[in-house]
Design a protein around this motif. Structure first.
Motif, PDB file in Angstrom:
ATOM      1  N   THR A   1      -7.572  16.904  -3.999  1.00  0.00           N
ATOM      2  CA  THR A   1      -6.247  16.904  -3.373  1.00  0.00           C
ATOM      3  C   THR A   1      -5.400  15.751  -3.899  1.00  0.00           C
ATOM      4  OG1 THR A   1      -7.149  17.881  -1.355  1.00  0.00           O
ATOM      5  CG2 THR A   1      -4.994  16.831  -1.180  1.00  0.00           C
ATOM      6  N   ALA A   2      -6.004  14.560  -3.980  1.00  0.00           N
ATOM      7  CA  ALA A   2      -5.281  13.395  -4.500  1.00  0.00           C
ATOM      8  C   ALA A   2      -4.882  13.614  -5.956  1.00  0.00           C
ATOM      9  CB  ALA A   2      -6.137  12.145  -4.360  1.00  0.00           C
ATOM     10  N   LYS A   3      -5.758  14.227  -6.740  1.00  0.00           N
ATOM     11  CA  LYS A   3      -5.445  14.495  -8.144  1.00  0.00           C
ATOM     12  C   LYS A   3      -4.281  15.472  -8.268  1.00  0.00           C
ATOM     13  CE  LYS A   3     -10.165  13.652  -9.797  1.00  0.00           C
ATOM     14  NZ  LYS A   3     -11.379  14.263 -10.390  1.00  0.00           N
ATOM     15  N   LYS A   4      -4.286  16.502  -7.418  1.00  0.00           N
ATOM     16  CA  LYS A   4      -3.206  17.478  -7.464  1.00  0.00           C
ATOM     17  C   LYS A   4      -1.889  16.838  -7.022  1.00  0.00           C
ATOM     18  CE  LYS A   4      -2.152  22.228  -5.990  1.00  0.00           C
ATOM     19  NZ  LYS A   4      -0.815  21.989  -5.394  1.00  0.00           N
ATOM     20  N   ALA A   5      -1.963  15.976  -6.003  1.00  0.00           N
ATOM     21  CA  ALA A   5      -0.765  15.289  -5.530  1.00  0.00           C
ATOM     22  C   ALA A   5      -0.209  14.371  -6.613  1.00  0.00           C
ATOM     23  CB  ALA A   5      -1.091  14.493  -4.267  1.00  0.00           C
ATOM     24  N   ALA A   6      -1.099  13.704  -7.321  1.00  0.00           N
ATOM     25  CA  ALA A   6      -0.668  12.822  -8.410  1.00  0.00           C
ATOM     26  C   ALA A   6       0.030  13.618  -9.501  1.00  0.00           C
ATOM     27  CB  ALA A   6      -1.871  12.076  -8.973  1.00  0.00           C
ATOM     28  N   GLN A   7      -0.518  14.764  -9.828  1.00  0.00           N
ATOM     29  CA  GLN A   7       0.090  15.587 -10.870  1.00  0.00           C
ATOM     30  C   GLN A   7       1.466  16.070 -10.440  1.00  0.00           C
ATOM     31  OE1 GLN A   7      -1.409  16.433 -14.173  1.00  0.00           O
ATOM     32  NE2 GLN A   7       0.827  16.512 -14.217  1.00  0.00           N
ATOM     33  N   ASP A   8       1.606  16.458  -9.163  1.00  0.00           N
ATOM     34  CA  ASP A   8       2.916  16.887  -8.658  1.00  0.00           C
ATOM     35  C   ASP A   8       3.927  15.746  -8.717  1.00  0.00           C
ATOM     36  OD1 ASP A   8       2.437  19.560  -8.160  1.00  0.00           O
ATOM     37  OD2 ASP A   8       1.738  19.232  -6.116  1.00  0.00           O
ATOM     38  N   ALA A   9       3.490  14.539  -8.379  1.00  0.00           N
ATOM     39  CA  ALA A   9       4.395  13.385  -8.435  1.00  0.00           C
ATOM     40  C   ALA A   9       4.791  13.085  -9.879  1.00  0.00           C
ATOM     41  CB  ALA A   9       3.729  12.168  -7.795  1.00  0.00           C
ATOM     42  N   LEU A  10       3.829  13.163 -10.782  1.00  0.00           N
ATOM     43  CA  LEU A  10       4.119  12.948 -12.201  1.00  0.00           C
ATOM     44  C   LEU A  10       5.081  14.005 -12.734  1.00  0.00           C
ATOM     45  CD1 LEU A  10       0.554  12.005 -13.503  1.00  0.00           C
ATOM     46  CD2 LEU A  10       2.573  10.533 -13.618  1.00  0.00           C
ATOM     47  N   ASN A  11       4.985  15.209 -12.191  1.00  0.00           N
ATOM     48  CA  ASN A  11       5.849  16.307 -12.635  1.00  0.00           C
ATOM     49  C   ASN A  11       7.261  16.210 -12.054  1.00  0.00           C
ATOM     50  OD1 ASN A  11       3.768  17.384 -14.121  1.00  0.00           O
ATOM     51  ND2 ASN A  11       3.204  18.932 -12.619  1.00  0.00           N
ATOM     52  N   GLY A  12       7.472  15.244 -11.132  1.00  0.00           N
ATOM     53  CA  GLY A  12       8.830  15.021 -10.637  1.00  0.00           C
ATOM     54  C   GLY A  12       9.108  15.421  -9.204  1.00  0.00           C
ATOM     55  N   TRP A  13       8.110  15.953  -8.474  1.00  0.00           N
ATOM     56  CA  TRP A  13       8.349  16.300  -7.071  1.00  0.00           C
ATOM     57  C   TRP A  13       8.458  15.006  -6.264  1.00  0.00           C
ATOM     58  CZ3 TRP A  13       4.353  18.828  -3.231  1.00  0.00           C
ATOM     59  CH2 TRP A  13       5.019  19.146  -2.037  1.00  0.00           C
ATOM     60  N   ASP A  14       9.532  14.879  -5.482  1.00  0.00           N
ATOM     61  CA  ASP A  14       9.742  13.655  -4.704  1.00  0.00           C
ATOM     62  C   ASP A  14      10.084  13.973  -3.251  1.00  0.00           C
ATOM     63  OD1 ASP A  14      10.249  11.177  -3.693  1.00  0.00           O
ATOM     64  OD2 ASP A  14      12.016  10.770  -4.922  1.00  0.00           O
ATOM     65  N   PRO A  15       9.065  14.217  -2.427  1.00  0.00           N
ATOM     66  CA  PRO A  15       9.317  14.469  -1.008  1.00  0.00           C
ATOM     67  C   PRO A  15       9.718  13.214  -0.238  1.00  0.00           C
ATOM     68  CG  PRO A  15       6.986  14.822  -1.566  1.00  0.00           C
ATOM     69  CD  PRO A  15       7.664  14.364  -2.797  1.00  0.00           C
ATOM     70  N   SER A  16       9.714  12.060  -0.926  1.00  0.00           N
ATOM     71  CA  SER A  16      10.120  10.812  -0.264  1.00  0.00           C
ATOM     72  C   SER A  16      11.630  10.615  -0.315  1.00  0.00           C
ATOM     73  CB  SER A  16       9.436   9.614  -0.929  1.00  0.00           C
ATOM     74  OG  SER A  16      10.094   9.253  -2.139  1.00  0.00           O
ATOM     75  N   TYR A  17      12.320  11.453  -1.061  1.00  0.00           N
ATOM     76  CA  TYR A  17      13.777  11.390  -1.231  1.00  0.00           C
ATOM     77  C   TYR A  17      14.226  10.047  -1.805  1.00  0.00           C
ATOM     78  CZ  TYR A  17      13.677  15.647   1.541  1.00  0.00           C
ATOM     79  OH  TYR A  17      13.397  16.923   1.992  1.00  0.00           O
ATOM     80  N   GLY A  18      13.545   9.633  -2.866  1.00  0.00           N
ATOM     81  CA  GLY A  18      13.965   8.434  -3.579  1.00  0.00           C
ATOM     82  C   GLY A  18      13.462   7.123  -2.997  1.00  0.00           C
ATOM     83  N   ALA A  19      12.502   7.176  -2.098  1.00  0.00           N
ATOM     84  CA  ALA A  19      11.998   5.962  -1.455  1.00  0.00           C
ATOM     85  C   ALA A  19      11.265   5.068  -2.459  1.00  0.00           C
ATOM     86  CB  ALA A  19      11.060   6.321  -0.305  1.00  0.00           C
ATOM     87  N   ILE A  20      11.348   3.769  -2.225  1.00  0.00           N
ATOM     88  CA  ILE A  20      10.565   2.823  -3.030  1.00  0.00           C
ATOM     89  C   ILE A  20       9.629   1.988  -2.144  1.00  0.00           C
ATOM     90  CG2 ILE A  20      12.144   2.653  -4.989  1.00  0.00           C
ATOM     91  CD1 ILE A  20      13.360   0.169  -3.721  1.00  0.00           C
TER      92      ILE A  20
END
Length: 228
Positions: free
Chosen positions: A180-199
């Motif tokens: 699950t963590a690996k898939k989430a990492a890949q989604d984040a690397l691919n540009g999905w941002d459910p944080s709406y630009g949070a840092i």
């Protein structure tokens, strides 16, 4: 006949000598590759090490490309804080943790593969048990920091920045991530941002830092509040 034998032995001796010389050269070359940068080394790789460690607060000296005592102690400090073998040598594992990739430190893996693995470990250490969207959002915060001029410009730099993530401080960054963590990492690397630009993100139930509460919130997912 005697002269011919002498010539034969001379040629054989010369060949043996050449083989020995080349063997010594190759062995020394392999030793240098394995050791990478260490006390007494000089060059561009040392400059990269000093630059990153200074940016992250581990190194206070001059960026001069000379692996002296201050650089040695800074590398040991970095290794100690990030669960690495504390030997003061910038070997393959230490260089990978710093985001410095050479033919020796990459171990045959591409930079993108190393980034995926590191981001997966960060997500697993910081957000396992959170909703899937929340795990992607944690990965997105890392990616947003990479893009920001206020943070290091590499995934490893962001994750290993001193004091940035609890998973690094408590050693959970070294746990093996699940699928699950690996898939989430890949989604984040691919540009999905459910944080709406949070840092930034934090857990309101456990946060003690008053400053973090002042940051503008973008979204709450699971136990984490994301903000800018």
């Amino acid at each position: 006949m005697f002269r011919k034998l002498n010539n034969k032995w001379f040629i054989m001796g010369l060949l043996v000598f050449i083989v020995i010389v080349f063997t010594v050269i190759l062995l020394n070359k392999n030793d240098e590759v394995e050791a990478l940068s260490k006390y007494g080394s000089r060059g561009s790789e040392v400059t990269q090490i000093q630059t990153k460690l200074k940016r992250w607060g581990y190194y206070k000296g001059n960026i001069d490309g000379i692996y002296g005592k201050q650089t040695l102690e800074a590398v040991k400090y970095f290794q100690r804080k990030n669960g690495l073998a504390v030997d003061g040598i910038a070997g393959p594992n230490t260089l990978r943790a710093m985001g410095i990739y050479t033919s020796s430190s990459s171990g045959g893996s591409s930079s993108s593969s190393s980034n995926l693995n590191l981001l997966s470990r960060a997500i697993y250490g910081e957000a396992r048990g959170e909703p899937y969207t929340g795990q992607v959002a944690v990965g997105a915060v890392v990616m947003n920091r990479v893009k920001s001029s206020s943070f290091p410009n590499s995934i490893s730099g962001v994750i290993y920045q001193s004091g940035a993530f609890d998973a690094v401080s408590d050693g959970q960054i070294n746990l093996t991530p699940d699928s699950t963590a690996k898939k989430a990492a890949q989604d984040a690397l691919n540009g999905w941002d459910p944080s709406y630009g949070a840092i930034y993100y934090f857990n309101p139930a456990t946060a003690t830092n008053k400053w973090i509460w002042s940051r503008p919130m973008t979204v709450t997912i699971g136990k984490h509040r994301f903000c800018k």
